[in-house]
Design an enzyme around this catalytic site. Structure first.
Site, PDB file in Angstrom:
ATOM      1  N   HIS A 242      62.124  52.197  49.662  1.00 52.38           N
ATOM      2  CA  HIS A 242      60.778  52.738  49.977  1.00 52.38           C
ATOM      3  C   HIS A 242      60.314  53.794  48.975  1.00 52.38           C
ATOM      4  CE1 HIS A 242      60.962  50.700  53.763  1.00 52.38           C
ATOM      5  NE2 HIS A 242      62.107  51.273  54.048  1.00 52.38           N
TER       6      HIS A 242
HETATM    7  O1  RIB Z   1      59.850  54.618  56.386  1.00 53.37           O
HETATM    8  C1  RIB Z   1      60.534  54.953  55.208  1.00 53.37           C
HETATM    9  C2  RIB Z   1      60.530  56.419  54.983  1.00 53.37           C
HETATM   10  O2  RIB Z   1      61.254  57.043  56.032  1.00 53.37           O
HETATM   11  C3  RIB Z   1      61.262  56.810  53.681  1.00 53.37           C
HETATM   12  O3  RIB Z   1      60.670  57.953  53.127  1.00 53.37           O
HETATM   13  C4  RIB Z   1      62.656  57.113  54.156  1.00 53.37           C
HETATM   14  O4  RIB Z   1      63.292  58.106  53.358  1.00 53.37           O
HETATM   15  C5  RIB Z   1      62.393  57.690  55.516  1.00 53.37           C
HETATM   16  O5  RIB Z   1      62.092  59.044  55.357  1.00 53.37           O
END
Ligand code: RIB
Ligand code: CA
Length: 309
Positions: A242
């Site tokens: 992500h």
């Molecule tokens: O949904 C993904 C996010 O949530 C990313 O930033 C991961 O690190 C968690 O914080």
């Protein structure tokens, strides 16, 4: 010999909650030729802001970038505290034991330090948010004049898929962690560019990539150790990426499809779970990535890793 064109780095502040995918993102940003990380601030998300601060110092030490200042946020949501799920292992970075780190976190509140850093910059600063955006919302509320010195906010947040349930999207972690903060950011009208969770679910590292990571170098072997405890429930056979997709969006926007979108915050249960609702048919107030070139992303990931020791 043709002189290599001087690449102008963009001044940036990263707000994050390391977090295993945050770790990849921090390394990718710091090792990139395009981003000049002026400050890292930590927010309450995957772990407490203090733990996220320590984790950040350990990541910086691991890659020899121990000159970048790190400040912790207050660790309190803008209005209402929210429950959180931990998917990044015991410390937020799996259970890897980093060597003792002599570096200290900056004293003072991340919100004030973020504002001072933005205002001290000659050029406009790019804000990068890889966590619930509490620090950024508080900074924009406390110092509205900062907006004129912000180039854009690149935010890993939300989901473009509308779930069947009430046709509302999935409660992605960074918006659900402090929806009032996201609402304040929308209200501020800061230029918003979204990297939704589908990017990190699509361009995930498969087990071959993880094996290659482990055998690349020492940093790769540490990352592989962290990956063992990363439990993103949307990615069964690999590692979600992500936050590093948000960095790739800054350094290589050409590997994404980007569309204008109208985003708004909606609450859909008695817990007040807040989500980003994205509508492609209304007058836009943001840009969002909708596709990613997986192969090109992975090339960037390994190019970054090769620059480590
Ligand atoms: O949904 C993904 C996010 O949530 C990313 O930033 C991961 O690190 C968690 O914080
Ligand atoms: Ca994160």
């Amino acid at each position: 010999m043709k002189k290599q064109k001087e690449i102008k780095k963009i001044p940036a502040i990263i707000n994050c909650d390391p977090g295993i995918d945050d770790a990849i993102a921090l390394i990718m940003a710091i090792k990139s030729d395009l981003i000049d990380v002026k400050l890292i601030t930590t927010d309450l998300g995957n772990v407490s802001t203090e733990q996220a601060g320590q984790n950040t110092l350990n990541i910086l030490e691991l890659i020899g970038a121990d000159d970048i200042p790190v400040a912790c946020g207050e660790g309190k949501c803008l209005e209402i505290e929210r429950p959180r799920v931990a998917v990044h292992g015991k410390t937020g970075l799996g259970s890897y034991v980093f060597p003792k780190n002599s570096r200290k976190l900056l004293k003072g509140d991340a919100v004030d330090i973020m504002y001072q850093t933005i205002m001290a910059e000659e050029e406009k600063t790019t804000l990068i948010c890889l966590s619930p955006p509490t620090n950024i919302a508080k900074m924009l509320l406390k110092y509205p004049d900062a907006k004129d010195k912000i180039e854009r906010l690149v935010f890993m947040v939300g989901s473009i898929e509308q779930l069947k349930r009430g046709a509302l999207p999935y409660a992605e972690f960074n918006v659900a962690g402090d929806p009032e903060a996201s609402k304040a950011i929308l209200k501020s009208k800061v230029k918003l560019e979204i990297v939704p969770m589908e990017m990190g679910h699509t361009a995930y590292l498969d087990w071959q990539d993880v094996f290659k990571t482990k055998n690349m170098n020492f940093v790769g072997s540490v990352l592989e150790n962290l990956y063992r405890e990363y439990k993103d429930r949307h990615v069964k056979n690999g590692i979600a990426t992500h936050d590093s997709c948000a960095i790739a969006y800054i350094t290589n926007p050409e590997i994404f499809k980007v569309e204008p979108v109208k985003v708004d915050i909606r609450y859909y249960d008695k817990l007040g779970t807040g989500v980003f609702v994205m509508n492609f048919d209304k007058t836009p107030n943001a840009l969002t990535c909708t596709e990613i070139d997986i192969k090109k992303f992975k090339k960037l990931y390994f190019k970054m890793l090769k620059k480590c020791k």
